[in-house]
Write a protein that holds these residues in place. Structure first.
Motif, PDB file in Angstrom:
ATOM      1  N   ALA A 189       0.844  -1.191   0.000  1.00 51.18           N
ATOM      2  CA  ALA A 189       0.000   0.000   0.000  1.00 51.18           C
ATOM      3  C   ALA A 189       0.878   1.239   0.000  1.00 51.18           C
ATOM      4  O   ALA A 189       1.984   1.230   0.533  1.00 51.18           O
ATOM      5  CB  ALA A 189      -0.926   0.002   1.212  1.00 51.18           C
ATOM      6  N   ALA A 190       0.362   2.288  -0.606  1.00 51.03           N
ATOM      7  CA  ALA A 190       1.085   3.553  -0.625  1.00 51.03           C
ATOM      8  C   ALA A 190       0.089   4.686  -0.796  1.00 51.03           C
ATOM      9  O   ALA A 190      -0.909   4.535  -1.498  1.00 51.03           O
ATOM     10  CB  ALA A 190       2.111   3.576  -1.757  1.00 51.03           C
ATOM     11  N   ALA A 191       0.355   5.791  -0.136  1.00 54.37           N
ATOM     12  CA  ALA A 191      -0.545   6.939  -0.249  1.00 54.37           C
ATOM     13  C   ALA A 191       0.230   8.221   0.015  1.00 54.37           C
ATOM     14  O   ALA A 191       1.187   8.227   0.796  1.00 54.37           O
ATOM     15  CB  ALA A 191      -1.688   6.811   0.752  1.00 54.37           C
ATOM     16  N   THR A 192      -0.166   9.267  -0.670  1.00 59.11           N
ATOM     17  CA  THR A 192       0.363  10.579  -0.310  1.00 59.11           C
ATOM     18  C   THR A 192      -0.440  11.081   0.884  1.00 59.11           C
ATOM     19  O   THR A 192      -1.642  10.812   0.994  1.00 59.11           O
ATOM     20  CB  THR A 192       0.243  11.576  -1.469  1.00 59.11           C
ATOM     21  OG1 THR A 192      -1.113  11.595  -1.920  1.00 59.11           O
ATOM     22  CG2 THR A 192       1.144  11.190  -2.626  1.00 59.11           C
ATOM     23  N   ILE A 193       0.247  11.782   1.776  1.00 63.62           N
ATOM     24  CA  ILE A 193      -0.401  12.183   3.024  1.00 63.62           C
ATOM     25  C   ILE A 193      -0.075  13.622   3.411  1.00 63.62           C
ATOM     26  O   ILE A 193       0.880  14.212   2.908  1.00 63.62           O
ATOM     27  CB  ILE A 193       0.044  11.266   4.198  1.00 63.62           C
ATOM     28  CG1 ILE A 193       1.571  11.263   4.318  1.00 63.62           C
ATOM     29  CG2 ILE A 193      -0.474   9.857   4.020  1.00 63.62           C
ATOM     30  CD1 ILE A 193       2.088  10.555   5.552  1.00 63.62           C
ATOM     31  N   THR A 194      -0.877  14.159   4.298  1.00 64.29           N
ATOM     32  CA  THR A 194      -0.587  15.470   4.869  1.00 64.29           C
ATOM     33  C   THR A 194       0.470  15.309   5.957  1.00 64.29           C
ATOM     34  O   THR A 194       0.715  14.207   6.429  1.00 64.29           O
ATOM     35  CB  THR A 194      -1.845  16.075   5.517  1.00 64.29           C
ATOM     36  OG1 THR A 194      -2.250  15.243   6.613  1.00 64.29           O
ATOM     37  CG2 THR A 194      -2.976  16.180   4.519  1.00 64.29           C
ATOM     38  N   GLY A 195       1.079  16.383   6.342  1.00 64.11           N
ATOM     39  CA  GLY A 195       2.089  16.340   7.392  1.00 64.11           C
ATOM     40  C   GLY A 195       3.478  16.518   6.820  1.00 64.11           C
ATOM     41  O   GLY A 195       3.636  16.921   5.659  1.00 64.11           O
TER      42      GLY A 195
END
Lengths: 161, 161
Positions: free
Chosen positions: B94-100
């Motif tokens: 799994a992979a996702a772009t995220i805030t932070g």
DNA sequence: ATTGAAAAAGAGTAGCG
DNA sequence: CGCTACTCTTTTTCAAT
């Protein structure tokens, strides 16, 4: 339990499509339909295959937002305490204790950002939680069903073009 | 697309066990077998159900170790660049772009800690990656198949005992 | 537009060699 | 393990609400 190449091929086929007929799988792996069925039955009995499930588009069900939340807990918090507390929330789809600064990482699915906020608020209210650090998912890039790949088959060395 | 209560019940039944017969599902939701089949066909066509998959115990396949890896990328890195790069690794489930602070979060499954290390090394070698921050999973506490819960049904408010 | 019932085609299951 | 015979499901068709 020992899995041979045939078992792994069968599992890969069933992860890809759990509704293929035994005959089709058999043709794919080089076995008769009944041989495939016997192996699948055995794989279920031994726990290698834990069940069969529909893959669902979370958005279609209203889960449009997801987040990852790091949990920082009090010194003597047991993993089982965390498990018990977070498993009460249907929004927590995954949780694990991890190495590093945080004690645990939660994966949350919710209907919107407000919903994420409410859930985090309730989790942060647990007595053992010192603080949380959240990351909202902006876009999902990869989402592989587990078991799609097989360790022995390829060793994870794509030519880095 | 619009999902009524029947559709959601059928989905819940199929997430629970994708191999139940239409007759059994029909009995559970109050419909005939053929009505259930028609709805399932429609749910697949509209993309609410994306497929059927065997649930596999990762350990049985040799995936004994998992890790979460935060990716810090160069300023002008596009999400699609990250997607392209990490999707080449079967270990990245799994992979996702995220805030932070971090730009993306990867979920990795590997055979052992050495294997995790090798994969992170290869990912860190990508030109757009500035640095990585990894957390090895110590123990998995929760792992819910997506679609098991329904937003409208319960609103995630367990009585905080 | 969606349902239930019935017929036809197909797949799952168990016993045999 | 593969084959065959039997049973149950899935799938299509049709009439009704």
């Amino acid at each position: 339990m020992e899995l041979d190449r045939l078992d792994r091929d069968i599992i890969a086929a069933l992860v890809d499509d759990a509704r293929q007929t035994y005959a089709v799988i058999g043709h794919r792996v080089g076995l008769s339909a009944s041989a495939v069925k016997r192996r699948v039955d055995r794989l279920r009995e031994t726990g290698a295959i834990t069940g069969f499930s529909a893959r669902v588009a979370p958005r279609a069900l209203g889960w449009t937002t997801e987040a990852y939340v790091e949990l920082f807990c009090q010194g003597k918090t047991k993993p089982s305490d965390i498990a018990l507390a977070v498993s009460r929330f249907p929004e927590v789809v995954a949780a694990a204790t991890i190495t590093g600064e945080a004690d645990a990482l939660l994966h949350i699915r919710a209907t919107d950002v407000r919903h994420v906020e409410r859930v985090i608020e309730r989790i942060a209210a647990q007595s053992f939680v010192v603080r949380t650090k959240s990351s909202i998912v902006l876009s999902r890039l990869v989402d592989t069903p587990p078991g799609a790949a097989v360790p022995e088959a390829r060793n994870g060395s794509p030519a880095p073009s």
